[in-house]
Design a protein around this motif. Structure first.
Motif, short mmCIF file in Angstrom:
data_model
loop_
_atom_site.label_atom_id
_atom_site.label_comp_id
_atom_site.label_asym_id
_atom_site.label_seq_id
_atom_site.Cartn_x
_atom_site.Cartn_y
_atom_site.Cartn_z
N ARG A 96 0.82 -1.21 0.00
CA ARG A 96 0.00 0.00 0.00
C ARG A 96 0.85 1.26 0.00
O ARG A 96 0.48 2.27 -0.60
CB ARG A 96 -0.93 0.02 1.22
N GLU A 97 1.98 1.19 0.68
CA GLU A 97 2.79 2.41 0.86
C GLU A 97 3.86 2.59 -0.21
O GLU A 97 4.44 3.66 -0.33
CB GLU A 97 3.44 2.40 2.25
N VAL A 98 4.15 1.53 -0.97
CA VAL A 98 5.19 1.60 -2.00
C VAL A 98 4.55 1.24 -3.34
O VAL A 98 4.30 0.07 -3.63
CB VAL A 98 6.37 0.66 -1.68
N GLY A 99 4.28 2.26 -4.16
CA GLY A 99 3.70 2.03 -5.47
C GLY A 99 4.78 1.76 -6.50
O GLY A 99 5.92 2.19 -6.35
N MET A 100 4.42 1.03 -7.56
CA MET A 100 5.42 0.69 -8.58
C MET A 100 4.81 0.78 -9.97
O MET A 100 3.67 0.36 -10.19
CB MET A 100 5.98 -0.71 -8.34
N VAL A 101 5.58 1.34 -10.90
CA VAL A 101 5.20 1.42 -12.30
C VAL A 101 6.26 0.69 -13.11
O VAL A 101 7.46 0.91 -12.91
CB VAL A 101 5.07 2.88 -12.77
N PHE A 102 5.82 -0.17 -14.02
CA PHE A 102 6.71 -1.08 -14.72
C PHE A 102 6.96 -0.63 -16.16
O PHE A 102 6.34 0.31 -16.67
CB PHE A 102 6.12 -2.49 -14.74
N GLN A 103 7.87 -1.34 -16.84
CA GLN A 103 8.11 -1.09 -18.26
C GLN A 103 6.84 -1.29 -19.07
O GLN A 103 6.51 -0.50 -19.95
CB GLN A 103 9.21 -2.02 -18.79
N GLN A 104 6.14 -2.39 -18.80
CA GLN A 104 4.89 -2.69 -19.49
C GLN A 104 3.72 -2.11 -18.68
O GLN A 104 3.77 -2.05 -17.45
CB GLN A 104 4.72 -4.19 -19.66
N PHE A 105 2.67 -1.73 -19.36
CA PHE A 105 1.61 -0.95 -18.73
C PHE A 105 0.67 -1.82 -17.89
O PHE A 105 0.14 -1.36 -16.88
CB PHE A 105 0.80 -0.20 -19.80
N ASN A 106 0.45 -3.07 -18.32
CA ASN A 106 -0.37 -4.02 -17.55
C ASN A 106 -1.76 -3.47 -17.25
O ASN A 106 -2.28 -3.61 -16.13
CB ASN A 106 0.33 -4.40 -16.23
N LEU A 107 -2.39 -2.85 -18.26
CA LEU A 107 -3.76 -2.37 -18.10
C LEU A 107 -4.75 -3.45 -18.51
O LEU A 107 -4.46 -4.30 -19.35
CB LEU A 107 -3.98 -1.12 -18.96
N PHE A 108 -5.93 -3.41 -17.91
CA PHE A 108 -7.00 -4.33 -18.30
C PHE A 108 -7.66 -3.81 -19.57
O PHE A 108 -8.23 -2.70 -19.56
CB PHE A 108 -8.03 -4.46 -17.18
N PRO A 109 -7.61 -4.56 -20.67
CA PRO A 109 -8.12 -4.03 -21.95
C PRO A 109 -9.62 -3.79 -21.96
O PRO A 109 -10.10 -2.96 -22.76
CB PRO A 109 -7.72 -5.11 -22.96
N HIS A 110 -10.37 -4.46 -21.10
CA HIS A 110 -11.83 -4.32 -21.10
C HIS A 110 -12.31 -3.21 -20.17
O HIS A 110 -13.52 -3.02 -20.01
CB HIS A 110 -12.48 -5.64 -20.68
N MET A 111 -11.37 -2.48 -19.56
CA MET A 111 -11.74 -1.39 -18.66
C MET A 111 -11.28 -0.06 -19.22
O MET A 111 -10.23 0.03 -19.87
CB MET A 111 -11.10 -1.59 -17.27
N THR A 112 -12.05 0.99 -18.96
CA THR A 112 -11.64 2.33 -19.35
C THR A 112 -10.44 2.77 -18.51
O THR A 112 -10.04 2.09 -17.56
CB THR A 112 -12.79 3.32 -19.13
#
Length: 261
Positions: A96-112
């Protein structure tokens, strides 16, 4: 709120580093990836980690939030031991306290875009309804996507998708943000938009650790630059010192190759 969460939140007068790593070790079979890393991160500090491929940079970040479990050493968050003696404690608190953003976006394609930013808040922060949506919209605005809130990932550029991923992490209200070469999968013309978001976060006082190949970004924005090779920290210091006047021969060799291109 759990007792551990309460203890963490009550450490508002804690004067030590927000993140402290001591003698961190990680191996994959016979391959030693991290060999005794000592690292401290102060609240509000931006540290850029540079180095050749295979030097242990990404593994170090993944150990910070326990996506990879270290083989030895300790990890403390705001003075609270998260990992030590081979045991993990309070993993939910760490995530919860340590957020991370990766090389790949890892978004859900069926969600806005809004849906992608909202889902983790609902599952981890237990936000619901208008509070969740309002926070998602606020963070999408923060990364410059106020006109893309209802778009699906396949209607967004790579840079825009990466900014949605950043908004998703920010919406969790982390104390620390980790960025793992977040521009490396982007076309060159899309890199600037993502780096501008990170610059704005730094100016706003967000505590950040960025693994990056963007040397100009590191020089302009970082409070400290760390050069890693062979699973160890070879050199660290102010950006002008490490990038402009490195003391270690290995750092000079690396920068000579990188800055020549």
């Amino acid at each position: 709120m759990s007792e551990t969460d309460q203890n963490f939140m009550e450490k508002t007068d804690y004067a030590g580093p927000i993140l402290k790593v001591t003698d961190l070790q990680k191996s994959y079979g016979k391959l030693d990836v991290l060999t005794g890393i000592d690292f401290e991160l102060q609240k509000g500090e931006l540290v850029c980690v540079i180095g050749p491929s295979g030097s242990g940079k990404s593994t170090l970040l993944r150990c910070f939030n326990m996506l990879e479990k270290p083989d030895g050493g300790t990890i403390e968050l705001n003075g609270h031991e998260i990992f030590g003696a081979g045991k993990t404690r309070d993993l939910d608190l760490l995530r919860r306290e340590v957020g991370m953003v990766f090389q790949q976006f890892n978004l859900f394609p069926h969600m806005t875009a809004e849906g992608n930013v909202s889902i983790a808040q609902r599952k981890v922060r237990n936000r619901r309804g208008a509070a969740c949506r309002d926070r998602s919209v606020e963070m999408l605005n923060k990364v410059g996507l106020d006109d893309k809130i209802e778009e699906y990932p396949d209607r967004l550029s790579g840079g825009q998708q990466q900014r949605v991923a950043i908004a998703r992490a920010l919406a969790m209200d982390p104390e620390i943000m980790l960025f793992d070469e977040v521009t490396s999968a982007l076309d060159p013309e899309l890199v600037k938009g993502v780096l501008d978001v990170m610059r704005n976060l730094a100016e706003g006082g967000m505590t950040m650790v960025c693994v990056t190949h963007e040397m100009n970004f590191a020089r302009e924005v970082a409070d400290r630059v760390i050069f890693m090779d062979g699973g160890v920290i070879v050199e660290e210091g102010k950006p002008d010192d490490v990038l402009g006047n490195p003391q270690q021969e290995r750092t000079k060799q690396f920068l000579g190759l990188v800055l020549a291109h």
